[in-house]
Design a protein around this motif. Structure first.
Motif, PDB file in Angstrom:
ATOM      1  N   SER A   1      -2.193  17.188 -18.680  1.00  0.00           N
ATOM      2  CA  SER A   1      -1.026  17.574 -17.881  1.00  0.00           C
ATOM      3  C   SER A   1      -1.194  16.997 -16.476  1.00  0.00           C
ATOM      4  O   SER A   1      -2.281  17.082 -15.899  1.00  0.00           O
ATOM      5  CB  SER A   1      -0.876  19.095 -17.825  1.00  0.00           C
ATOM      6  N   VAL A   2      -0.122  16.403 -15.966  1.00  0.00           N
ATOM      7  CA  VAL A   2      -0.146  15.749 -14.662  1.00  0.00           C
ATOM      8  C   VAL A   2       0.856  16.456 -13.760  1.00  0.00           C
ATOM      9  O   VAL A   2       2.063  16.352 -13.965  1.00  0.00           O
ATOM     10  CB  VAL A   2       0.210  14.251 -14.775  1.00  0.00           C
ATOM     11  N   TYR A   3       0.352  17.192 -12.772  1.00  0.00           N
ATOM     12  CA  TYR A   3       1.214  17.917 -11.841  1.00  0.00           C
ATOM     13  C   TYR A   3       1.634  16.958 -10.727  1.00  0.00           C
ATOM     14  O   TYR A   3       0.783  16.365 -10.057  1.00  0.00           O
ATOM     15  CB  TYR A   3       0.489  19.128 -11.270  1.00  0.00           C
ATOM     16  N   VAL A   4       2.953  16.830 -10.535  1.00  0.00           N
ATOM     17  CA  VAL A   4       3.489  15.841  -9.608  1.00  0.00           C
ATOM     18  C   VAL A   4       4.452  16.505  -8.614  1.00  0.00           C
ATOM     19  O   VAL A   4       5.248  17.372  -9.000  1.00  0.00           O
ATOM     20  CB  VAL A   4       4.233  14.722 -10.372  1.00  0.00           C
TER      21      VAL A   4
ATOM     22  N   ASP B   1      -7.248  18.208 -18.030  1.00  0.00           N
ATOM     23  CA  ASP B   1      -7.537  17.846 -19.409  1.00  0.00           C
ATOM     24  C   ASP B   1      -7.259  19.057 -20.294  1.00  0.00           C
ATOM     25  O   ASP B   1      -8.118  19.932 -20.466  1.00  0.00           O
ATOM     26  CB  ASP B   1      -8.999  17.403 -19.543  1.00  0.00           C
ATOM     27  N   GLU B   2      -6.059  19.124 -20.849  1.00  0.00           N
ATOM     28  CA  GLU B   2      -5.661  20.283 -21.650  1.00  0.00           C
ATOM     29  C   GLU B   2      -6.437  20.357 -22.963  1.00  0.00           C
ATOM     30  O   GLU B   2      -6.602  21.436 -23.526  1.00  0.00           O
ATOM     31  CB  GLU B   2      -4.160  20.224 -21.940  1.00  0.00           C
ATOM     32  N   LYS B   3      -6.900  19.221 -23.436  1.00  0.00           N
ATOM     33  CA  LYS B   3      -7.676  19.202 -24.686  1.00  0.00           C
ATOM     34  C   LYS B   3      -8.916  20.071 -24.564  1.00  0.00           C
ATOM     35  O   LYS B   3      -9.310  20.747 -25.527  1.00  0.00           O
ATOM     36  CB  LYS B   3      -8.065  17.758 -25.022  1.00  0.00           C
ATOM     37  N   MET B   4      -9.537  20.075 -23.374  1.00  0.00           N
ATOM     38  CA  MET B   4     -10.769  20.829 -23.172  1.00  0.00           C
ATOM     39  C   MET B   4     -10.547  22.086 -22.327  1.00  0.00           C
ATOM     40  O   MET B   4     -11.512  22.736 -21.925  1.00  0.00           O
ATOM     41  CB  MET B   4     -11.818  19.941 -22.496  1.00  0.00           C
ATOM     42  N   ASP B   5      -9.289  22.420 -22.066  1.00  0.00           N
ATOM     43  CA  ASP B   5      -8.996  23.624 -21.288  1.00  0.00           C
ATOM     44  C   ASP B   5      -9.439  24.873 -22.054  1.00  0.00           C
ATOM     45  O   ASP B   5      -9.278  24.945 -23.283  1.00  0.00           O
ATOM     46  CB  ASP B   5      -7.493  23.691 -20.998  1.00  0.00           C
TER      47      ASP B   5
ATOM     48  N   ASN C   1     -10.178  10.830 -41.622  1.00  0.00           N
ATOM     49  CA  ASN C   1     -11.467  11.494 -41.830  1.00  0.00           C
ATOM     50  C   ASN C   1     -11.748  12.589 -40.799  1.00  0.00           C
ATOM     51  O   ASN C   1     -12.803  13.224 -40.847  1.00  0.00           O
ATOM     52  CB  ASN C   1     -12.601  10.458 -41.777  1.00  0.00           C
ATOM     53  N   ALA C   2     -10.812  12.766 -39.871  1.00  0.00           N
ATOM     54  CA  ALA C   2     -10.997  13.797 -38.846  1.00  0.00           C
ATOM     55  C   ALA C   2     -11.014  15.180 -39.487  1.00  0.00           C
ATOM     56  O   ALA C   2     -10.213  15.481 -40.370  1.00  0.00           O
ATOM     57  CB  ALA C   2      -9.886  13.712 -37.813  1.00  0.00           C
ATOM     58  N   ILE C   3     -11.941  16.006 -39.061  1.00  0.00           N
ATOM     59  CA  ILE C   3     -12.070  17.362 -39.611  1.00  0.00           C
ATOM     60  C   ILE C   3     -11.778  18.421 -38.549  1.00  0.00           C
ATOM     61  O   ILE C   3     -11.101  19.410 -38.828  1.00  0.00           O
ATOM     62  CB  ILE C   3     -13.493  17.585 -40.175  1.00  0.00           C
ATOM     63  N   THR C   4     -12.251  18.192 -37.336  1.00  0.00           N
ATOM     64  CA  THR C   4     -12.088  19.194 -36.281  1.00  0.00           C
ATOM     65  C   THR C   4     -10.885  18.900 -35.389  1.00  0.00           C
ATOM     66  O   THR C   4     -10.323  17.797 -35.418  1.00  0.00           O
ATOM     67  CB  THR C   4     -13.342  19.254 -35.391  1.00  0.00           C
ATOM     68  N   TYR C   5     -10.515  19.884 -34.615  1.00  0.00           N
ATOM     69  CA  TYR C   5      -9.438  19.738 -33.626  1.00  0.00           C
ATOM     70  C   TYR C   5      -9.749  18.627 -32.644  1.00  0.00           C
ATOM     71  O   TYR C   5      -8.887  17.811 -32.302  1.00  0.00           O
ATOM     72  CB  TYR C   5      -9.258  21.074 -32.897  1.00  0.00           C
ATOM     73  N   PHE C   6     -11.005  18.554 -32.192  1.00  0.00           N
ATOM     74  CA  PHE C   6     -11.393  17.557 -31.197  1.00  0.00           C
ATOM     75  C   PHE C   6     -11.294  16.141 -31.755  1.00  0.00           C
ATOM     76  O   PHE C   6     -10.932  15.213 -31.047  1.00  0.00           O
ATOM     77  CB  PHE C   6     -12.821  17.837 -30.711  1.00  0.00           C
ATOM     78  N   GLU C   7     -11.595  15.983 -33.028  1.00  0.00           N
ATOM     79  CA  GLU C   7     -11.518  14.657 -33.656  1.00  0.00           C
ATOM     80  C   GLU C   7     -10.081  14.235 -33.916  1.00  0.00           C
ATOM     81  O   GLU C   7      -9.785  13.040 -34.000  1.00  0.00           O
ATOM     82  CB  GLU C   7     -12.281  14.661 -34.987  1.00  0.00           C
ATOM     83  N   SER C   8      -9.178  15.199 -34.061  1.00  0.00           N
ATOM     84  CA  SER C   8      -7.799  14.883 -34.431  1.00  0.00           C
ATOM     85  C   SER C   8      -6.905  14.607 -33.222  1.00  0.00           C
ATOM     86  O   SER C   8      -5.714  14.350 -33.381  1.00  0.00           O
ATOM     87  CB  SER C   8      -7.200  16.042 -35.246  1.00  0.00           C
ATOM     88  N   LEU C   9      -7.469  14.647 -32.015  1.00  0.00           N
ATOM     89  CA  LEU C   9      -6.675  14.453 -30.807  1.00  0.00           C
ATOM     90  C   LEU C   9      -7.383  13.504 -29.861  1.00  0.00           C
ATOM     91  O   LEU C   9      -8.522  13.745 -29.456  1.00  0.00           O
ATOM     92  CB  LEU C   9      -6.456  15.803 -30.126  1.00  0.00           C
TER      93      LEU C   9
ATOM     94  N   VAL D   1       5.748  18.787 -14.205  1.00  0.00           N
ATOM     95  CA  VAL D   1       4.533  18.534 -14.985  1.00  0.00           C
ATOM     96  C   VAL D   1       4.819  17.504 -16.074  1.00  0.00           C
ATOM     97  O   VAL D   1       5.657  17.734 -16.953  1.00  0.00           O
ATOM     98  CB  VAL D   1       3.989  19.825 -15.621  1.00  0.00           C
ATOM     99  N   PHE D   2       4.132  16.377 -15.983  1.00  0.00           N
ATOM    100  CA  PHE D   2       4.205  15.343 -17.008  1.00  0.00           C
ATOM    101  C   PHE D   2       3.038  15.538 -17.977  1.00  0.00           C
ATOM    102  O   PHE D   2       1.923  15.845 -17.560  1.00  0.00           O
ATOM    103  CB  PHE D   2       4.121  13.955 -16.380  1.00  0.00           C
ATOM    104  N   TYR D   3       3.323  15.324 -19.262  1.00  0.00           N
ATOM    105  CA  TYR D   3       2.284  15.516 -20.271  1.00  0.00           C
ATOM    106  C   TYR D   3       2.001  14.211 -21.014  1.00  0.00           C
ATOM    107  O   TYR D   3       2.929  13.518 -21.450  1.00  0.00           O
ATOM    108  CB  TYR D   3       2.698  16.587 -21.275  1.00  0.00           C
ATOM    109  N   ALA D   4       0.728  13.887 -21.108  1.00  0.00           N
ATOM    110  CA  ALA D   4       0.271  12.750 -21.901  1.00  0.00           C
ATOM    111  C   ALA D   4      -0.418  13.301 -23.141  1.00  0.00           C
ATOM    112  O   ALA D   4      -1.360  14.096 -23.032  1.00  0.00           O
ATOM    113  CB  ALA D   4      -0.691  11.891 -21.085  1.00  0.00           C
ATOM    114  N   TYR D   5       0.064  12.878 -24.288  1.00  0.00           N
ATOM    115  CA  TYR D   5      -0.431  13.474 -25.544  1.00  0.00           C
ATOM    116  C   TYR D   5      -0.507  12.390 -26.619  1.00  0.00           C
ATOM    117  O   TYR D   5       0.438  11.633 -26.815  1.00  0.00           O
ATOM    118  CB  TYR D   5       0.522  14.583 -25.980  1.00  0.00           C
ATOM    119  N   LYS D   6      -1.653  12.325 -27.292  1.00  0.00           N
ATOM    120  CA  LYS D   6      -1.799  11.352 -28.375  1.00  0.00           C
ATOM    121  C   LYS D   6      -2.738  11.890 -29.444  1.00  0.00           C
ATOM    122  O   LYS D   6      -3.934  12.036 -29.220  1.00  0.00           O
ATOM    123  CB  LYS D   6      -2.331  10.017 -27.846  1.00  0.00           C
TER     124      LYS D   6
END
Length: 398
Positions: free
Chosen positions: A120-123, A135-139, A107-115, A96-101
């Motif tokens: 996760s990329v299953y290979v 899309d782990e952000k919305m998992d 000015n970000a206040i919420t979790y969604f704004e801060s990421l 599993v490769f992970y892309a994270y930024k």
């Protein structure tokens, strides 16, 4: 003032403190307890939902990691940059490769704004084929985790709220025990078990649910809460380390320095090969290549970081390695066995928090305790409302 009156006054003060602390933290305690209850079995559910991409058919040797990394990066595109990879010693498991930024917007206040993204990329490590991208952000379970972690707010805002609410909850558990403690033998018979006969009012049942259940889960709830505080406050983590290690000397968290050479294309492959030889029975080996710019909450470093998870689904036995980013030479090795008890206690914090340290029985206990913790603010609020209504009945407005 006689002793009985003093005792009554003290208990009354504690009762007021218990009430006001409950009103102050109740909603947050309800949210973090309920989300904690849901998250306990997240790993089992996630593995079940992703079973079709979690396993592959062994086909000889795996593709070298450096080539697999490059191929995967090309397939997902340059706009989504890979951050780390989880390799498995189980030949039947995908990698599993992970892309994270994270988003550095101040000015970000919420979790969604801060990421920006977290994927996760299953290979298939034998063919290089991407099996699926999530899309782990919305998992669902990740959102539940972030609700539990910071109320879906940016860490700077959410973590302190959760931390202080948890600290208040610990104080309430102790104050509740003092209020619950039976005065005599007759009271003891009533306080340890439910005795609901026909005609018992819902108020009495609610009162018993709050007090009796709160007593029985108290000790485990304190452990779960304290392990939560380890993540919320650095002073709590330091305190646990000092108590566990019986030392004021902090652990060695220094980063080694890589040598300077022309090429580093094979360094990841060499680092993985050495790691597998050192820990052939390990479950998962995670490799993170170096990056020169800090990516919050990570600081910059210039070595290949390797984290070795000894057992599948458990994190308390972890080994840490650092490799030269150019040559793949082992620079630093930190075995679990060589850590002091304070370090081991910190490593075990997650497994203790979710009950995994005791296996499935421990998770079941954590699930039940978290569920009851979520009910305590509700039953406590109903007790308070009932008392207010009763006072109005005895003292009607003229």
């Amino acid at each position: 003032m006689d002793k009985k009156k003093k005792k009554y006054t003290l208990k009354k003060i504690i009762g007021k403190i218990h009430l006001y602390l409950g009103l102050l933290s109740g909603i947050v305690v309800f949210i973090i307890s309920l989300t904690g209850c849901i998250f306990v079995f997240s790993q089992e559910f996630t593995n079940a939902f992703r079973k079709d991409v979690l396993y592959v058919k062994p086909q000889g040797k795996t593709i070298p990691l450096s080539q697999l990394w490059e191929n995967t990066q090309q397939q997902i595109g340059k706009n989504t940059e890979l951050f780390w990879v989880n390799t498995s010693n189980n030949q039947k498991k995908s990698w599993v490769f992970y892309a994270y930024k994270p988003n550095n917007n101040p000015n970000a206040i919420t979790y969604f704004e801060s990421l920006d993204y977290y994927k996760s990329v299953y290979v298939n490590p034998y063919t290089g084929k991407i099996l699926r991208i999530y899309d782990e952000k919305m998992d669902f379970f990740n959102i539940v985790k972030m609700l539990h972690w910071s109320l879906l707010l940016k860490d700077d805002y959410g973590k302190p709220i959760v931390g202080y609410a948890t600290l208040i909850f610990v104080l309430m558990l102790f104050s509740g025990l003092i209020l619950w403690w039976p005065k005599n033998k007759a009271a003891r018979k009533q306080r340890f078990a439910f005795r609901w006969k026909n005609g018992i009012s819902w108020k009495r049942k609610n009162y018993d649910l709050h007090n009796i259940l709160g007593f029985y889960i108290g000790s485990v709830a304190v452990i779960i809460s304290l392990t939560g505080l380890v993540w919320a406050f650095t002073w709590m983590q330091s305190l646990v380390y000092i108590i566990g290690s019986l030392s004021l000397t902090p652990p060695d968290l220094s980063i080694a320095t890589s040598s300077r050479t022309e090429s580093r294309s094979l360094a990841m492959d060499k680092a993985l090969t050495i790691s597998k030889k050192l820990y052939p029975d390990a479950s998962t080996i995670t490799l993170t290549p170096p990056f020169t710019e800090p990516i919050p909450p990570f600081t910059k470093y210039a070595v290949i970081l390797v984290s070795v998870q000894q057992y599948d689904g458990l994190y308390y036995v972890h080994h840490h390695l650092q490799f030269d980013q150019y040559t793949g030479e082992l620079l630093k090795k930190e075995d679990y066995q060589n850590k002091n008890f304070g370090e081991k206690l910190i490593d075990a914090n997650y497994d203790i928090h979710v009950g995994a340290i005791l296996g499935i029985p421990g998770k079941i206990i954590a699930f039940i305790v978290s569920f009851i913790c979520a009910s305590l603010p509700l039953t406590g609020f109903l007790i308070w409302i009932g008392r207010i209504r009763r006072k109005k009945q005895f003292h009607p407005m003229k």
